[in-house]
Design an enzyme around this catalytic site. Sequence first.
Site, mmCIF file in Angstrom:
data_model
loop_
_atom_site.group_PDB
_atom_site.id
_atom_site.type_symbol
_atom_site.label_atom_id
_atom_site.label_comp_id
_atom_site.label_asym_id
_atom_site.label_seq_id
_atom_site.Cartn_x
_atom_site.Cartn_y
_atom_site.Cartn_z
ATOM 1 N N CYS B 86 0.770 2.015 5.309
ATOM 2 C CA CYS B 86 -0.165 2.895 6.021
ATOM 3 C C CYS B 86 -0.538 2.289 7.376
ATOM 4 O O CYS B 86 0.312 2.192 8.242
ATOM 5 C CB CYS B 86 -1.386 3.164 5.128
ATOM 6 S SG CYS B 86 -2.354 4.597 5.660
ATOM 7 N N HIS B 203 1.127 4.799 -0.287
ATOM 8 C CA HIS B 203 0.468 3.608 -0.831
ATOM 9 C C HIS B 203 1.018 3.257 -2.219
ATOM 10 O O HIS B 203 0.524 3.770 -3.223
ATOM 11 C CB HIS B 203 -1.035 3.859 -0.970
ATOM 12 C CG HIS B 203 -1.773 3.910 0.325
ATOM 13 N ND1 HIS B 203 -2.360 2.795 0.877
ATOM 14 C CD2 HIS B 203 -2.036 4.937 1.164
ATOM 15 C CE1 HIS B 203 -2.957 3.139 2.023
ATOM 16 N NE2 HIS B 203 -2.776 4.434 2.214
ATOM 17 N N GLU B 205 0.473 0.607 -3.809
ATOM 18 C CA GLU B 205 -0.549 -0.130 -4.571
ATOM 19 C C GLU B 205 -1.509 0.818 -5.275
ATOM 20 O O GLU B 205 -2.207 0.431 -6.210
ATOM 21 C CB GLU B 205 -1.297 -1.109 -3.655
ATOM 22 C CG GLU B 205 -2.407 -0.514 -2.787
ATOM 23 C CD GLU B 205 -1.922 0.209 -1.526
ATOM 24 O OE1 GLU B 205 -0.710 0.496 -1.427
ATOM 25 O OE2 GLU B 205 -2.764 0.507 -0.654
#
Lengths: 781, 232
Positions: B86, B203, B205
């Site tokens: 990002c 993302h 994660e």
Amino acid sequence: MTATTPAPFSPEEIADEGLKPEEYDEIVRRLGRHPNRAELGMFGVMWSEHCCYKNSRPLLKQFPTEGDRILVGPGENAGVVDMGDGLRLAFKIESHNHPSAVEPFQGAATGVGGILRDIFTMGARPIAVLNSLRFGNLDDARTRRLFSGVVSGISHYGNCVGVPTVGGEVYFDPAYSGNPLVNAMALGLMETPEIVKSGASGIGNPVLYVGSTTGRDGMGGASFASAELSEESDQDRPAVQVGDPFLEKSLIEACLEAFKTGAVVAAQDMGAAGITCSTSEMAANGGVGIEFDLDSVPVRETEMVPYEFLLSESQERMLFVAQAGREQELIDIFERWGLHAVVAGKVIAEPIVRIFFQGEVAAEVPATALADNTPIYQRESLAEPPEYVQTAWAWSEAQLPECDRTGITVAGQKQTWSQVLLQLLDSPIIASKRWVYHQYDHQVQNNTVIFPGGADAAVVRLRPQEGEVATELAHRGVAATVDCNARYVYLNPFEGAKMAVAEAARNLSCVGADPLAITDNLNFGSPEKPVSYWQLAEACRGLSEACRELSTPVTGGNVSLYNETLDATGTPQPIYPTPVVGMVGLIPDIQQTCGMGWRNANSLIYLLGVAVDEASGAVTLGASEYLAVIHQTIAGKPPQVNVALEKTVQAACREGIRQGWVQSAHDCAEGGLVVALAECCIGGDRGATLYFPETLPETLRYDTLLFGETGARIVVSVDPSHQGDWEAFLAKQDMSWKLLGTTNATLDSLTISANEQWLINLPLSEMKTAWEEAIARRMDG
Amino acid sequence: MKFGVIVFPGSNCDRDVAMVTRDLLEQPTRMVWHEERDLSDLDVVIVPGGFSYGDYLRCGAIARFSPAMQATLDHAQRGGMVLGICNGFQVLTEAGLLPGALVRNRDLNFICDRPTLRVERTDFPWTQGYSRNAVITLPIAHGEGCYYADADTLKSLEDQQQVVFRYCTPEGELADAANPNGSLNHIAGICNRQGNVLGMMPHPERASDAMLGNTDGLALFEGLLNAVQAVA
């Protein structure tokens, strides 16, 4: 100088500070002299409703505020509740209505910034934000501008500061067209061993100014927030603050780091009335005084005078009392984060706030006169409901056109019930709010269990973010919701406020959470007007009663009065009385929660609580969305809360979720039972087949059956393998329940039939289109 | 395998990344303050999401000048693994580690959603945990995620097969309606020619923890562990 000498200010100058002539006389009496310009400004903001609750305090006193899980109640920056396992949750709601009316982007952004500071000032890391928003009709271009500005402002601030915006509510009604409501609620998980309080202590301890610089922005915002809006309000733009979420993010990190050193004795956010409010409240709360030197304050503008320093509402600033000798430790932390931190004063024994400027005393006021011992107005409420209410209550369902199994004829047009349902799904109040939450980062921090729109309440995992924590041990969650059907409150403030609490608890129960406590945001009109005051008084009585009965104490909140606009003829137009309830609940295990959409095919669909064919009047079209959208009528008596039934229904739903029987749960609110069923279909991307009773009581209209509203109703779906256990459990509950049908395996439509005839028969795709595009279509078109 | 997560003022996904590498995968993980210059102890440097330095001038434009990013350039030149997520992807393009730029989303609004992506390369350490042309779902949350590059750069990226992820329909087809931000060639993530530097807007994660449902991102981190273990 005595009070008999003429005031050094004109009546207009006094009025400009938001003070009434008798309040000015009281200031003179308290000081034993006339105030100077700076002091007059300090009193003006501190004696505003926004800061001192002079109209609402007598009413707020009746709120229940204590409970087993309440660690901090009203009076501090935020309430704190015990979530078990050593987890402590701070939460609070606050309004930014007037700034958002004038400058929607910055008004809403700084509203988020302000409520976050209330949370981390306590030593809690903000973990979630919710919003309760109200605007006029989306057909109006100005409303669309306000709506998109507010959403962008929240998005801008919340996304950058790295706190997920996980839920909320949005309503549209002409009652808010000149005066939108922007209420933001924040939740935080305590990170410090001790909860940081605001009372200054330790004579001689240094007072630190930390965070951003001070400028002329937001001058007198608190007084501005406590006045009615007019056409000239747009010229009050300097009263709107400008936010910097990047600075706030650094401030969160620096403050939490600073608190963990143990060197901070007390802390207070500089919100409304900035330096004035923080110095006087910290002094008053600690029973001490504060000396504060304006020359030490880092500035962003030149030639500022004490009046401007003291009333500035520049954002992202805080006041600390530090342990003597440890100030440098704190300053180093803030400088590492690129923020200011300067010693600007000290704690003194004498209980006064003394402000220095260029070596001289610029203001000297008893701390309690500003923060504690402030004016209170005991007002008399109306003995009888006002005329508009009596008129509305005279309405009855008999005034509607006749209807039958096939539909209703409105204004010469025959409409089937399926067509009525589509119209309701297209109502922006009921429709998907995806256009809004799509713009909010709702996943940052990696704890969001249920995404916005997925359930009746937001669910966030409680996982400490500092230090090494095995994620499998972080199994507790918090559920949160903000609720208020203001149309109900308008038509019956007492019952409507009770219903707001009941609905919030119901929404939490639908995700399997035990309701714990509330924070409330009272958005009302001018208390100086008898009808508005009656609404406020009745709503407070209703909130108190419901919170007591549902065991959800009030831990704090915010009061926003004078929410009125003047129309072109100068006539005040009050908003609907809107007591927004922000409620938090505990989920012991986040694996035991559920959303509102059907999860599987061939699940059994049950209605818990008030029966489908209930004809006692408990289910009503009064104050309903159906009445407003289809018949353009705002009238009738809103549904009443049946507390005992609410508690039973909600507890049954929670137990069903925890046992793994219930796979989805959704309460019936605006639009009634059929809209709730449609939303379950849309949310689960799956049709359903339902059967309503073959014979209906003669007094029950078809529109009441389908779209009537009531409390204490939850639609759940259950896997057939659990039918036996589930129904055996239900049989032991003191409430009505009924198996209504099943979710479909292949047929993508919602069908409801009675006596082998359709009441509703709609393809899923048509319902989805109406519901999903309602807001986007109005915004883009 | 040692991970370092750079923390700029304004980073806000730094802890989320550490939760995956440290808590879920139990790898040593160090938070790297933006003023640090020595990253020689690290195997993988992750530039996380957020709003570095407020992103006021242009996303990532200030961050590239930080000492930690200078050290990241050296780390990448030595062949060390670098992942930008990002805002981290934006920083990597500003720093010149990856070509192109991330500009304002097509519809001008911030978007938080969970689009489907097609995995274009599975021979990199980053993506060896996925099957070729696998369609995965990863969260996005950005206002400036529209990938842009001039025609020559784009052609070179395609010729060298540097596109790692593309936005696609759930069936794996490329379509404008399935491209959330208007990125050219539906690009969601790219790597450098050597393959040791990866930048992506989605993302991973946020899709690694089974407790939250989606684990489509975990394979990216796990693939990295396997690759390095294989080399060692």
